[in-house]
Motif scaffolding. Structure first.
Motif, PDB file in Angstrom:
ATOM      1  N   ALA A 144     -65.399   3.334  34.983  1.00 44.27           N
ATOM      2  CA  ALA A 144     -64.182   2.592  35.319  1.00 44.27           C
ATOM      3  C   ALA A 144     -63.642   1.946  34.049  1.00 44.27           C
ATOM      4  CB  ALA A 144     -64.501   1.528  36.363  1.00 44.27           C
ATOM      5  N   PRO A 145     -62.347   1.731  33.982  1.00 47.39           N
ATOM      6  CA  PRO A 145     -61.792   1.060  32.805  1.00 47.39           C
ATOM      7  C   PRO A 145     -62.323  -0.377  32.727  1.00 47.39           C
ATOM      8  CG  PRO A 145     -60.116   1.335  34.499  1.00 47.39           C
ATOM      9  CD  PRO A 145     -61.325   2.088  34.953  1.00 47.39           C
ATOM     10  N   PRO A 146     -62.359  -0.961  31.524  1.00 44.12           N
ATOM     11  CA  PRO A 146     -62.902  -2.322  31.373  1.00 44.12           C
ATOM     12  C   PRO A 146     -62.227  -3.342  32.280  1.00 44.12           C
ATOM     13  CG  PRO A 146     -62.491  -1.344  29.219  1.00 44.12           C
ATOM     14  CD  PRO A 146     -61.952  -0.398  30.255  1.00 44.12           C
ATOM     15  N   GLU A 147     -60.927  -3.154  32.548  1.00 44.86           N
ATOM     16  CA  GLU A 147     -60.216  -4.096  33.403  1.00 44.86           C
ATOM     17  C   GLU A 147     -60.783  -4.124  34.813  1.00 44.86           C
ATOM     18  OE1 GLU A 147     -58.126  -1.297  32.077  1.00 44.86           O
ATOM     19  OE2 GLU A 147     -58.439  -2.390  30.230  1.00 44.86           O
ATOM     20  N   ALA A 148     -61.375  -3.018  35.232  1.00 50.52           N
ATOM     21  CA  ALA A 148     -61.920  -2.952  36.585  1.00 50.52           C
ATOM     22  C   ALA A 148     -63.085  -3.914  36.756  1.00 50.52           C
ATOM     23  CB  ALA A 148     -62.352  -1.534  36.927  1.00 50.52           C
ATOM     24  N   GLY A 149     -63.787  -4.213  35.661  1.00 51.40           N
ATOM     25  CA  GLY A 149     -64.887  -5.172  35.721  1.00 51.40           C
ATOM     26  C   GLY A 149     -64.420  -6.559  36.096  1.00 51.40           C
ATOM     27  N   GLU A 150     -63.190  -6.848  35.763  1.00 46.83           N
ATOM     28  CA  GLU A 150     -62.634  -8.145  36.111  1.00 46.83           C
ATOM     29  C   GLU A 150     -62.335  -8.240  37.600  1.00 46.83           C
ATOM     30  OE1 GLU A 150     -59.216  -8.448  33.633  1.00 46.83           O
ATOM     31  OE2 GLU A 150     -60.390  -8.359  31.794  1.00 46.83           O
ATOM     32  N   GLN A 151     -62.283  -7.104  38.278  1.00 42.88           N
ATOM     33  CA  GLN A 151     -61.937  -7.080  39.683  1.00 42.88           C
ATOM     34  C   GLN A 151     -63.155  -6.921  40.593  1.00 42.88           C
ATOM     35  OE1 GLN A 151     -58.772  -7.596  40.655  1.00 42.88           O
ATOM     36  NE2 GLN A 151     -58.237  -7.796  38.506  1.00 42.88           N
ATOM     37  N   VAL A 152     -64.369  -6.995  40.017  1.00 42.34           N
ATOM     38  CA  VAL A 152     -65.565  -6.854  40.835  1.00 42.34           C
ATOM     39  C   VAL A 152     -65.587  -7.975  41.858  1.00 42.34           C
ATOM     40  CG1 VAL A 152     -68.077  -6.969  40.821  1.00 42.34           C
ATOM     41  CG2 VAL A 152     -66.881  -5.686  39.056  1.00 42.34           C
ATOM     42  N   GLY A 153     -65.770  -7.607  43.080  1.00 44.39           N
ATOM     43  CA  GLY A 153     -65.777  -8.582  44.148  1.00 44.39           C
ATOM     44  C   GLY A 153     -64.388  -9.068  44.535  1.00 44.39           C
ATOM     45  N   PHE A 154     -63.387  -8.405  44.012  1.00 41.55           N
ATOM     46  CA  PHE A 154     -62.005  -8.779  44.282  1.00 41.55           C
ATOM     47  C   PHE A 154     -61.657  -8.410  45.709  1.00 41.55           C
ATOM     48  CE2 PHE A 154     -57.439  -7.662  44.272  1.00 41.55           C
ATOM     49  CZ  PHE A 154     -56.919  -8.887  43.903  1.00 41.55           C
ATOM     50  N   ASP A 155     -61.181  -9.377  46.444  1.00 37.80           N
ATOM     51  CA  ASP A 155     -60.802  -9.161  47.830  1.00 37.80           C
ATOM     52  C   ASP A 155     -59.288  -9.000  47.899  1.00 37.80           C
ATOM     53  OD1 ASP A 155     -60.484  -9.084  50.548  1.00 37.80           O
ATOM     54  OD2 ASP A 155     -61.209 -11.108  50.921  1.00 37.80           O
ATOM     55  N   GLY A 156     -58.826  -7.786  48.054  1.00 33.91           N
ATOM     56  CA  GLY A 156     -57.400  -7.513  48.100  1.00 33.91           C
ATOM     57  C   GLY A 156     -56.692  -8.236  49.236  1.00 33.91           C
ATOM     58  N   ALA A 157     -57.344  -8.346  50.368  1.00 34.77           N
ATOM     59  CA  ALA A 157     -56.732  -9.024  51.521  1.00 34.77           C
ATOM     60  C   ALA A 157     -56.500 -10.494  51.200  1.00 34.77           C
ATOM     61  CB  ALA A 157     -57.613  -8.874  52.756  1.00 34.77           C
ATOM     62  N   ALA A 158     -57.465 -11.110  50.521  1.00 37.40           N
ATOM     63  CA  ALA A 158     -57.322 -12.522  50.156  1.00 37.40           C
ATOM     64  C   ALA A 158     -56.171 -12.697  49.166  1.00 37.40           C
ATOM     65  CB  ALA A 158     -58.621 -13.057  49.561  1.00 37.40           C
ATOM     66  N   ALA A 159     -56.025 -11.759  48.238  1.00 34.84           N
ATOM     67  CA  ALA A 159     -54.930 -11.837  47.264  1.00 34.84           C
ATOM     68  C   ALA A 159     -53.585 -11.708  47.965  1.00 34.84           C
ATOM     69  CB  ALA A 159     -55.093 -10.748  46.213  1.00 34.84           C
ATOM     70  N   ILE A 160     -53.508 -10.826  48.923  1.00 33.06           N
ATOM     71  CA  ILE A 160     -52.259 -10.655  49.680  1.00 33.06           C
ATOM     72  C   ILE A 160     -51.948 -11.929  50.464  1.00 33.06           C
ATOM     73  CG2 ILE A 160     -51.204  -9.402  51.607  1.00 33.06           C
ATOM     74  CD1 ILE A 160     -52.693  -6.895  50.556  1.00 33.06           C
ATOM     75  N   GLU A 161     -52.989 -12.505  51.051  1.00 37.35           N
ATOM     76  CA  GLU A 161     -52.795 -13.745  51.810  1.00 37.35           C
ATOM     77  C   GLU A 161     -52.338 -14.876  50.890  1.00 37.35           C
ATOM     78  OE1 GLU A 161     -55.581 -16.758  54.365  1.00 37.35           O
ATOM     79  OE2 GLU A 161     -55.953 -14.609  54.568  1.00 37.35           O
ATOM     80  N   ARG A 162     -52.971 -15.008  49.727  1.00 38.38           N
ATOM     81  CA  ARG A 162     -52.552 -16.042  48.767  1.00 38.38           C
ATOM     82  C   ARG A 162     -51.123 -15.818  48.311  1.00 38.38           C
ATOM     83  NH1 ARG A 162     -57.717 -15.188  46.793  1.00 38.38           N
ATOM     84  NH2 ARG A 162     -56.916 -13.915  45.105  1.00 38.38           N
ATOM     85  N   SER A 163     -50.765 -14.566  48.108  1.00 40.35           N
ATOM     86  CA  SER A 163     -49.406 -14.248  47.675  1.00 40.35           C
ATOM     87  C   SER A 163     -48.392 -14.639  48.753  1.00 40.35           C
ATOM     88  CB  SER A 163     -49.299 -12.755  47.365  1.00 40.35           C
ATOM     89  OG  SER A 163     -48.007 -12.419  46.988  1.00 40.35           O
ATOM     90  N   ALA A 164     -48.735 -14.359  50.001  1.00 43.78           N
ATOM     91  CA  ALA A 164     -47.845 -14.727  51.109  1.00 43.78           C
ATOM     92  C   ALA A 164     -47.738 -16.238  51.238  1.00 43.78           C
ATOM     93  CB  ALA A 164     -48.354 -14.114  52.414  1.00 43.78           C
ATOM     94  N   GLU A 165     -48.882 -16.930  51.060  1.00 43.06           N
ATOM     95  CA  GLU A 165     -48.857 -18.392  51.112  1.00 43.06           C
ATOM     96  C   GLU A 165     -48.010 -18.964  49.986  1.00 43.06           C
ATOM     97  OE1 GLU A 165     -52.947 -19.588  51.000  1.00 43.06           O
ATOM     98  OE2 GLU A 165     -53.327 -18.983  53.064  1.00 43.06           O
ATOM     99  N   LEU A 166     -48.150 -18.393  48.801  1.00 42.65           N
ATOM    100  CA  LEU A 166     -47.356 -18.857  47.666  1.00 42.65           C
ATOM    101  C   LEU A 166     -45.868 -18.655  47.935  1.00 42.65           C
ATOM    102  CD1 LEU A 166     -47.172 -19.961  44.789  1.00 42.65           C
ATOM    103  CD2 LEU A 166     -47.403 -17.609  43.968  1.00 42.65           C
ATOM    104  N   ALA A 167     -45.509 -17.516  48.506  1.00 44.65           N
ATOM    105  CA  ALA A 167     -44.104 -17.263  48.826  1.00 44.65           C
ATOM    106  C   ALA A 167     -43.588 -18.278  49.838  1.00 44.65           C
ATOM    107  CB  ALA A 167     -43.935 -15.837  49.368  1.00 44.65           C
ATOM    108  N   THR A 168     -44.422 -18.630  50.808  1.00 41.74           N
ATOM    109  CA  THR A 168     -44.026 -19.621  51.814  1.00 41.74           C
ATOM    110  C   THR A 168     -43.825 -20.987  51.171  1.00 41.74           C
ATOM    111  OG1 THR A 168     -45.278 -18.409  53.486  1.00 41.74           O
ATOM    112  CG2 THR A 168     -44.706 -20.685  54.006  1.00 41.74           C
ATOM    113  N   VAL A 169     -44.762 -21.384  50.311  1.00 42.09           N
ATOM    114  CA  VAL A 169     -44.658 -22.677  49.633  1.00 42.09           C
ATOM    115  C   VAL A 169     -43.439 -22.693  48.712  1.00 42.09           C
ATOM    116  CG1 VAL A 169     -45.771 -24.216  47.952  1.00 42.09           C
ATOM    117  CG2 VAL A 169     -47.110 -23.208  49.815  1.00 42.09           C
ATOM    118  N   MET A 170     -43.213 -21.610  47.973  1.00 42.61           N
ATOM    119  CA  MET A 170     -42.062 -21.556  47.067  1.00 42.61           C
ATOM    120  C   MET A 170     -40.754 -21.630  47.848  1.00 42.61           C
ATOM    121  SD  MET A 170     -43.338 -21.746  44.157  1.00 42.61           S
ATOM    122  CE  MET A 170     -41.871 -21.538  43.196  1.00 42.61           C
ATOM    123  N   SER A 171     -40.724 -21.009  49.004  1.00 50.21           N
ATOM    124  CA  SER A 171     -39.538 -21.073  49.856  1.00 50.21           C
ATOM    125  C   SER A 171     -39.310 -22.504  50.338  1.00 50.21           C
ATOM    126  CB  SER A 171     -39.698 -20.130  51.047  1.00 50.21           C
ATOM    127  OG  SER A 171     -38.614 -20.244  51.917  1.00 50.21           O
TER     128      SER A 171
END
Length: 168
Positions: free
Chosen positions: A83-110
């Protein structure tokens, strides 16, 4: 002068041309230096395979080209299995949590954008940027009491907008 010295001298005089050729293959100065060094190392190890009276430059260029081809194949194999070195930074990365945080951020920014300018400014400086009340008052040229009341009204409006209620 011995045969060994003649070979080393001829090899040394070829270095600028060898590096230029290596650069034409790699298109990167650092990679070209590495490639030229590998070619010289291989040529010195394999000097007994060089036929005196033939063109040293052709022989060195062939060595360099073969090393470059081997390097390319090695990179392809490595890319296929590693895997590319950047992939090591994503170990254990929860995509669903990132999407949820992004949606929360959009709500707060709104909700932030719905605040009046003076409240948004104070909320942003104190709650987001971490400035103190006194720093914010000095920055905006306002009395500290005005900053405090704008912050309270802004936080209350944000909480109401985000569904938290004013009692939190």
């Amino acid at each position: 002068m011995t045969k060994r010295d003649e070979f080393a001298d001829a090899l040394g005089s070829m270095l600028p041309r060898l590096r230029r050729f290596a650069f034409s293959l790699s298109r990167n100065p650092a990679d070209a230096d590495d490639l030229a060094a590998q070619a010289v190392e291989r040529a010195l190890r394999s000097r007994d395979q060089f036929t005196p009276g033939t063109r040293l430059d052709s022989w060195l260029f062939r060595i360099t080209r073969n090393l470059w081809i081997d390097e390319g194949r090695s990179r392809q194999r490595k890319a296929a299995w590693e895997a590319p070195p950047e992939a090591g930074e994503q170990v254990g990365f929860d995509g669903a949590a990132a999407i949820e945080r992004s949606a929360e951020l959009a709500t707060v920014m709104s909700a932030m954008s719905a605040l009046p300018d003076e409240q948004r400014e104070v909320v942003s400086l104190i709650m987001i940027e971490g400035l103190g009340y006194r720093e914010t008052a000095e920055l905006l040229g306002l009395p500290i009491g005005t900053v405090s009341s704008r912050l309270v009204r802004g936080r209350t409006a944000l909480l109401a907008s985000l569904g938290g209620g004013a009692d939190q």
